[in-house]
Write a protein that holds these residues in place. Structure first.
Motif, short mmCIF file in Angstrom:
data_model
loop_
_atom_site.label_atom_id
_atom_site.label_comp_id
_atom_site.label_asym_id
_atom_site.label_seq_id
_atom_site.Cartn_x
_atom_site.Cartn_y
_atom_site.Cartn_z
N PHE A 19 0.99 -0.99 0.51
CA PHE A 19 0.30 0.21 -0.15
C PHE A 19 0.63 1.57 -0.51
CE2 PHE A 19 -2.02 3.24 2.24
CZ PHE A 19 -3.41 3.68 1.25
N GLU A 20 2.00 0.80 1.20
CA GLU A 20 2.59 2.40 0.87
C GLU A 20 3.74 2.97 -0.60
OE1 GLU A 20 4.90 6.07 1.99
OE2 GLU A 20 2.91 4.82 3.24
N ALA A 21 3.81 2.02 -0.74
CA ALA A 21 4.90 1.79 -2.12
C ALA A 21 4.15 2.30 -3.08
CB ALA A 21 5.33 0.69 -2.80
N LEU A 22 3.12 1.45 -3.28
CA LEU A 22 1.45 1.84 -4.06
C LEU A 22 1.52 3.41 -4.03
CD1 LEU A 22 -0.53 -1.43 -5.05
CD2 LEU A 22 1.48 -0.40 -6.42
N SER A 23 0.71 3.92 -2.99
CA SER A 23 0.63 5.17 -2.83
C SER A 23 1.67 6.26 -3.08
CB SER A 23 0.47 5.75 -1.22
OG SER A 23 -0.83 4.35 -1.09
N SER A 24 3.11 6.27 -2.63
CA SER A 24 4.13 7.01 -3.47
C SER A 24 4.58 7.38 -4.61
CB SER A 24 5.11 6.32 -2.87
OG SER A 24 6.43 7.16 -2.59
N TYR A 25 3.77 5.97 -5.50
CA TYR A 25 4.11 6.18 -6.27
C TYR A 25 3.30 6.82 -7.50
CZ TYR A 25 3.49 4.74 -11.51
OH TYR A 25 3.30 4.48 -13.30
N TYR A 26 2.13 6.29 -6.75
CA TYR A 26 1.07 7.58 -7.10
C TYR A 26 0.79 8.40 -7.61
CZ TYR A 26 -4.43 7.95 -8.10
OH TYR A 26 -5.46 8.49 -8.77
N GLU A 27 1.11 8.79 -5.55
CA GLU A 27 0.94 10.68 -5.59
C GLU A 27 2.63 11.77 -6.26
OE1 GLU A 27 1.75 10.53 -1.42
OE2 GLU A 27 -0.70 9.89 -0.79
N ASN A 28 3.44 10.30 -6.42
CA ASN A 28 4.32 11.04 -7.33
C ASN A 28 4.64 11.05 -8.21
OD1 ASN A 28 5.80 11.76 -4.36
ND2 ASN A 28 6.27 10.01 -4.42
N SER A 30 4.38 11.91 -12.56
CA SER A 30 4.04 13.13 -13.16
C SER A 30 3.06 13.23 -13.92
CB SER A 30 5.46 12.99 -14.07
OG SER A 30 5.30 12.28 -15.01
N ASP A 31 2.55 14.13 -14.48
CA ASP A 31 1.84 14.56 -15.71
C ASP A 31 1.34 13.44 -16.42
OD1 ASP A 31 0.05 16.59 -13.72
OD2 ASP A 31 1.24 18.17 -14.50
N GLY A 32 2.24 13.06 -16.90
CA GLY A 32 2.57 12.40 -18.18
C GLY A 32 2.56 10.33 -17.92
N CYS A 33 2.33 10.30 -16.49
CA CYS A 33 2.26 8.80 -16.36
C CYS A 33 1.03 8.94 -16.06
CB CYS A 33 3.32 8.98 -14.63
SG CYS A 33 5.45 8.73 -15.33
N GLN A 34 -0.30 9.36 -15.49
CA GLN A 34 -1.02 9.68 -14.82
C GLN A 34 -1.75 8.41 -15.60
OE1 GLN A 34 -2.48 13.71 -12.91
NE2 GLN A 34 -1.16 13.04 -11.81
N THR A 36 -1.07 6.30 -18.37
CA THR A 36 -0.26 4.92 -18.49
C THR A 36 -1.18 4.28 -17.82
OG1 THR A 36 1.20 5.42 -16.15
CG2 THR A 36 1.63 5.79 -18.40
N PRO A 37 -1.21 3.06 -18.05
CA PRO A 37 -1.93 2.19 -17.11
C PRO A 37 -1.72 1.17 -16.42
CG PRO A 37 -0.90 1.26 -19.75
CD PRO A 37 -0.20 2.54 -19.35
N GLU A 38 -0.61 1.72 -15.97
CA GLU A 38 0.65 1.12 -14.75
C GLU A 38 0.08 2.34 -13.49
OE1 GLU A 38 3.49 -0.26 -17.47
OE2 GLU A 38 2.34 2.22 -17.24
N TYR A 39 0.02 3.53 -13.99
CA TYR A 39 -1.16 4.10 -12.93
C TYR A 39 -2.63 3.65 -12.89
CZ TYR A 39 -2.15 9.00 -10.94
OH TYR A 39 -2.69 9.64 -10.23
N ARG A 40 -3.35 3.82 -13.43
CA ARG A 40 -4.53 2.97 -12.97
C ARG A 40 -4.26 1.82 -13.12
NH1 ARG A 40 -7.19 4.54 -18.86
NH2 ARG A 40 -6.76 6.93 -18.65
N VAL A 41 -3.33 0.81 -12.78
CA VAL A 41 -3.67 -0.35 -12.00
C VAL A 41 -3.03 -0.24 -10.82
CG1 VAL A 41 -2.80 -2.85 -11.90
CG2 VAL A 41 -3.13 -1.64 -14.10
N ALA A 42 -2.01 0.73 -9.90
CA ALA A 42 -2.18 1.24 -9.45
C ALA A 42 -3.53 2.09 -8.08
CB ALA A 42 -0.56 2.13 -8.68
#
Length: 78
Positions: A19-28, A30-34, A36-42
């Motif tokens: 949860f912490e790792a995914l939340s950190s990835y999600y919060e950090n 960038s706009d371009g990453c938002q 991506t499929p990875e962002y949506r899965v996270a």
């Protein structure tokens, strides 16, 4: 072809750390990453973990997280 669901089980400590790792990835992200499929899965995994965990809403969250990290490390070395 229909997508096959995947089910797995992890410990409460592992879930908290994930949860912490995914939340950190999600919060950090960038706009371009938002977009991506990875962002949506996270985002989806975070929501699933939030339904299962109460610790992220505990005032002592950081203490719980640090304890979980220590237990996972100790378990994996034994």
């Amino acid at each position: 072809m229909q997508e096959q669901a995947v089910t797995f089980s992890i410990s409460g400590d592992e879930a908290l750390i994930m949860f912490e790792a995914l939340s950190s990835y999600y919060e950090n992200a960038s706009d371009g990453c938002q977009q991506t499929p990875e962002y949506r899965v996270a985002s989806r995994l975070i929501a699933i973990l939030e339904k299962q965990l109460v610790t992220p809403f505990d005032p002592a969250y950081r203490d719980h997280l640090n304890t979980a990290r220590q237990r996972v490390l100790l378990r994996d070395i034994q």
